[in-house]
Scaffold this motif. Sequence first.
Motif, PDB file in Angstrom:
ATOM      1  N   ALA A 138      -5.423  12.056  23.765  1.00 37.14           N
ATOM      2  CA  ALA A 138      -6.044  10.690  23.907  1.00 37.14           C
ATOM      3  C   ALA A 138      -6.013   9.907  23.144  1.00 37.14           C
ATOM      4  O   ALA A 138      -5.773   8.603  23.242  1.00 37.14           O
ATOM      5  CB  ALA A 138      -7.619  11.047  24.219  1.00 37.14           C
ATOM      6  N   VAL A 139      -6.071  10.234  21.714  1.00 33.70           N
ATOM      7  CA  VAL A 139      -5.980   9.350  20.694  1.00 33.70           C
ATOM      8  C   VAL A 139      -4.567   8.507  20.620  1.00 33.70           C
ATOM      9  O   VAL A 139      -4.432   7.533  20.402  1.00 33.70           O
ATOM     10  CB  VAL A 139      -6.436  10.070  19.239  1.00 33.70           C
ATOM     11  CG1 VAL A 139      -6.108   9.035  18.133  1.00 33.70           C
ATOM     12  CG2 VAL A 139      -7.992  10.404  19.271  1.00 33.70           C
ATOM     13  N   PHE A 140      -3.590   9.427  20.653  1.00 34.94           N
ATOM     14  CA  PHE A 140      -2.235   9.073  20.729  1.00 34.94           C
ATOM     15  C   PHE A 140      -1.982   8.212  21.790  1.00 34.94           C
ATOM     16  O   PHE A 140      -1.073   7.250  21.843  1.00 34.94           O
ATOM     17  CB  PHE A 140      -1.115  10.207  20.400  1.00 34.94           C
ATOM     18  CG  PHE A 140      -1.554  10.906  19.073  1.00 34.94           C
ATOM     19  CD1 PHE A 140      -1.509  10.270  17.945  1.00 34.94           C
ATOM     20  CD2 PHE A 140      -1.969  12.267  19.061  1.00 34.94           C
ATOM     21  CE1 PHE A 140      -1.560  10.952  16.766  1.00 34.94           C
ATOM     22  CE2 PHE A 140      -1.895  12.897  17.847  1.00 34.94           C
ATOM     23  CZ  PHE A 140      -1.786  12.228  16.580  1.00 34.94           C
ATOM     24  N   GLU A 141      -2.525   8.496  23.072  1.00 30.50           N
ATOM     25  CA  GLU A 141      -2.346   7.705  24.117  1.00 30.50           C
ATOM     26  C   GLU A 141      -2.954   6.181  23.875  1.00 30.50           C
ATOM     27  O   GLU A 141      -2.189   5.266  24.179  1.00 30.50           O
ATOM     28  CB  GLU A 141      -2.909   8.208  25.421  1.00 30.50           C
ATOM     29  CG  GLU A 141      -2.780   7.455  26.789  1.00 30.50           C
ATOM     30  CD  GLU A 141      -3.414   8.121  27.724  1.00 30.50           C
ATOM     31  OE1 GLU A 141      -3.513   7.392  28.940  1.00 30.50           O
ATOM     32  OE2 GLU A 141      -3.833   9.176  27.748  1.00 30.50           O
ATOM     33  N   ALA A 142      -3.947   6.168  23.073  1.00 30.55           N
ATOM     34  CA  ALA A 142      -4.603   4.896  22.887  1.00 30.55           C
ATOM     35  C   ALA A 142      -3.798   4.097  21.790  1.00 30.55           C
ATOM     36  O   ALA A 142      -3.631   2.885  21.871  1.00 30.55           O
ATOM     37  CB  ALA A 142      -6.076   5.106  22.443  1.00 30.55           C
ATOM     38  N   VAL A 143      -3.083   4.924  20.738  1.00 24.43           N
ATOM     39  CA  VAL A 143      -2.310   4.544  19.775  1.00 24.43           C
ATOM     40  C   VAL A 143      -1.103   3.682  20.504  1.00 24.43           C
ATOM     41  O   VAL A 143      -0.592   2.682  20.181  1.00 24.43           O
ATOM     42  CB  VAL A 143      -1.785   5.482  18.782  1.00 24.43           C
ATOM     43  CG1 VAL A 143      -0.743   4.852  17.936  1.00 24.43           C
ATOM     44  CG2 VAL A 143      -3.033   5.746  17.887  1.00 24.43           C
ATOM     45  N   GLU A 144      -0.578   4.423  21.342  1.00 20.36           N
ATOM     46  CA  GLU A 144       0.788   3.860  22.165  1.00 20.36           C
ATOM     47  C   GLU A 144       0.321   2.596  22.706  1.00 20.36           C
ATOM     48  O   GLU A 144       1.317   1.776  22.805  1.00 20.36           O
ATOM     49  CB  GLU A 144       1.291   5.196  22.991  1.00 20.36           C
ATOM     50  CG  GLU A 144       2.693   4.450  23.616  1.00 20.36           C
ATOM     51  CD  GLU A 144       3.205   5.713  24.694  1.00 20.36           C
ATOM     52  OE1 GLU A 144       4.479   5.473  24.787  1.00 20.36           O
ATOM     53  OE2 GLU A 144       2.380   6.577  24.965  1.00 20.36           O
ATOM     54  N   ALA A 145      -0.823   2.596  23.398  1.00 16.26           N
ATOM     55  CA  ALA A 145      -1.135   1.395  24.482  1.00 16.26           C
ATOM     56  C   ALA A 145      -1.874   0.093  23.565  1.00 16.26           C
ATOM     57  O   ALA A 145      -1.820  -1.012  23.952  1.00 16.26           O
ATOM     58  CB  ALA A 145      -1.916   1.935  25.634  1.00 16.26           C
ATOM     59  N   GLY A 146      -2.092   0.598  22.495  1.00 14.18           N
ATOM     60  CA  GLY A 146      -3.133  -0.450  21.720  1.00 14.18           C
ATOM     61  C   GLY A 146      -2.287  -1.398  20.753  1.00 14.18           C
ATOM     62  O   GLY A 146      -1.137  -1.557  20.795  1.00 14.18           O
ATOM     63  N   PRO A 147      -3.188  -2.089  19.982  1.00 15.66           N
ATOM     64  CA  PRO A 147      -2.249  -2.888  19.062  1.00 15.66           C
ATOM     65  C   PRO A 147      -1.379  -2.306  17.996  1.00 15.66           C
ATOM     66  O   PRO A 147      -1.326  -1.062  17.826  1.00 15.66           O
ATOM     67  CB  PRO A 147      -3.588  -3.628  18.242  1.00 15.66           C
ATOM     68  CG  PRO A 147      -4.654  -3.203  19.073  1.00 15.66           C
ATOM     69  CD  PRO A 147      -4.492  -2.043  19.725  1.00 15.66           C
ATOM     70  N   ALA A 148      -0.025  -3.051  17.817  1.00 13.98           N
ATOM     71  CA  ALA A 148       0.798  -2.326  17.015  1.00 13.98           C
ATOM     72  C   ALA A 148       0.251  -1.840  15.667  1.00 13.98           C
ATOM     73  O   ALA A 148       0.702  -1.150  15.064  1.00 13.98           O
ATOM     74  CB  ALA A 148       1.948  -3.440  16.676  1.00 13.98           C
ATOM     75  N   SER A 149      -0.769  -2.365  15.141  1.00 11.18           N
ATOM     76  CA  SER A 149      -1.445  -2.013  13.929  1.00 11.18           C
ATOM     77  C   SER A 149      -1.809  -0.740  14.051  1.00 11.18           C
ATOM     78  O   SER A 149      -2.064  -0.095  12.828  1.00 11.18           O
ATOM     79  CB  SER A 149      -2.306  -3.210  13.067  1.00 11.18           C
ATOM     80  OG  SER A 149      -3.406  -3.255  14.408  1.00 11.18           O
ATOM     81  N   TRP A 150      -2.280  -0.484  15.005  1.00 12.41           N
ATOM     82  CA  TRP A 150      -2.763   1.178  15.010  1.00 12.41           C
ATOM     83  C   TRP A 150      -1.847   2.036  14.683  1.00 12.41           C
ATOM     84  O   TRP A 150      -2.257   3.079  14.356  1.00 12.41           O
ATOM     85  CB  TRP A 150      -3.465   1.189  16.519  1.00 12.41           C
ATOM     86  CG  TRP A 150      -4.635   0.652  16.739  1.00 12.41           C
ATOM     87  CD1 TRP A 150      -5.607  -0.011  15.804  1.00 12.41           C
ATOM     88  CD2 TRP A 150      -5.576   0.659  17.845  1.00 12.41           C
ATOM     89  NE1 TRP A 150      -6.779  -0.534  16.242  1.00 12.41           N
ATOM     90  CE2 TRP A 150      -6.571   0.003  17.513  1.00 12.41           C
ATOM     91  CE3 TRP A 150      -5.431   1.264  19.037  1.00 12.41           C
ATOM     92  CZ2 TRP A 150      -7.691  -0.104  18.503  1.00 12.41           C
ATOM     93  CZ3 TRP A 150      -6.286   0.839  20.112  1.00 12.41           C
ATOM     94  CH2 TRP A 150      -7.732   0.199  19.808  1.00 12.41           C
ATOM     95  N   ARG A 151      -0.487   1.847  14.891  1.00 11.65           N
ATOM     96  CA  ARG A 151       0.347   2.878  14.734  1.00 11.65           C
ATOM     97  C   ARG A 151       0.705   3.145  12.910  1.00 11.65           C
ATOM     98  O   ARG A 151       1.336   3.938  12.911  1.00 11.65           O
ATOM     99  CB  ARG A 151       1.648   2.427  15.254  1.00 11.65           C
ATOM    100  CG  ARG A 151       1.787   2.110  16.838  1.00 11.65           C
ATOM    101  CD  ARG A 151       2.977   1.837  17.418  1.00 11.65           C
ATOM    102  NE  ARG A 151       2.952   1.709  19.002  1.00 11.65           N
ATOM    103  CZ  ARG A 151       3.690   1.855  19.802  1.00 11.65           C
ATOM    104  NH1 ARG A 151       4.980   2.208  19.412  1.00 11.65           N
ATOM    105  NH2 ARG A 151       3.629   1.714  20.960  1.00 11.65           N
ATOM    106  N   ASP A 152       0.287   2.217  12.364  1.00 10.45           N
ATOM    107  CA  ASP A 152       0.133   2.300  10.910  1.00 10.45           C
ATOM    108  C   ASP A 152      -1.016   2.933  10.381  1.00 10.45           C
ATOM    109  O   ASP A 152      -1.173   3.197   8.940  1.00 10.45           O
ATOM    110  CB  ASP A 152       0.580   0.865  10.217  1.00 10.45           C
ATOM    111  CG  ASP A 152       1.899   0.316  10.650  1.00 10.45           C
ATOM    112  OD1 ASP A 152       2.892   0.994  10.738  1.00 10.45           O
ATOM    113  OD2 ASP A 152       2.000  -1.149  10.656  1.00 10.45           O
TER     114      ASP A 152
END
Length: 250
Positions: free
Chosen positions: A91-105
Amino acid sequence: MSGHVRIAGLGPGDQALVTPEVTAALAEATDVIGYIPYVARIASRDGLTLHASDNRVELDRARHALDLAARGRRVVVVSSGDPGVFAMAAAVFEAVEAGPASWRDLDISVLPGITAMLAAAARAGAPLGHDFCAINLSDNLKPWNLIEKRLRLAAEGDFAMAFYNPRSKSRPEGFEKTLHLLRDACGPDRVILFARAVSTPEENLNVTTLGNATPDMADMRTVVIVGSSRTRVVDNSRSPIVYTPRFTPE
């Protein structure tokens, strides 16, 4: 960024089965996020905020964790068992993929835990000693016809099978269908283990056969393990030993 997210598994119930890595992450956390009964396992202390939420808001919970980490908080998202097995890591990684680009860092890591499936298997012996699969019997996030297809294919492949979320009050019919399907595919003599609340004071193990199994033997605190055709039961003065041999004859 000074914040981070640790996605942690709390194990099956006994505090002794929580890994040192998870204990250390909780000790430095500013925020713990998770399903209500899992957050209840975390002791409150100064500097720690506990965020408990209902079971069906996984993505909201994940977004909350990521948002807090982006603001510099040290967040631990807790699941029972292992967070990568039908739990919050995906669920966390699903949110990362769909969320703001800054979350990927963000600094995000998964801290493994002992799954209910493995704890149940260890209590019984070694029923998962050869090839096995794990199937979530809840149809909240996937259609029932897909569950039935996977059950049939697992039986055809002669896997030992571990079932999560076998039977709830809102969907009691699913596990009854599962037992009917498996009796037809595997026969009535196939070994089945009902392991409830393993490693807690309410622990109960019941080793029987598909022919004798009834739906009310399982609830949401039960892991069900169905053996392969090779699975054996060895009589023991305390409780039966269930194991699946490591070899399969040609």
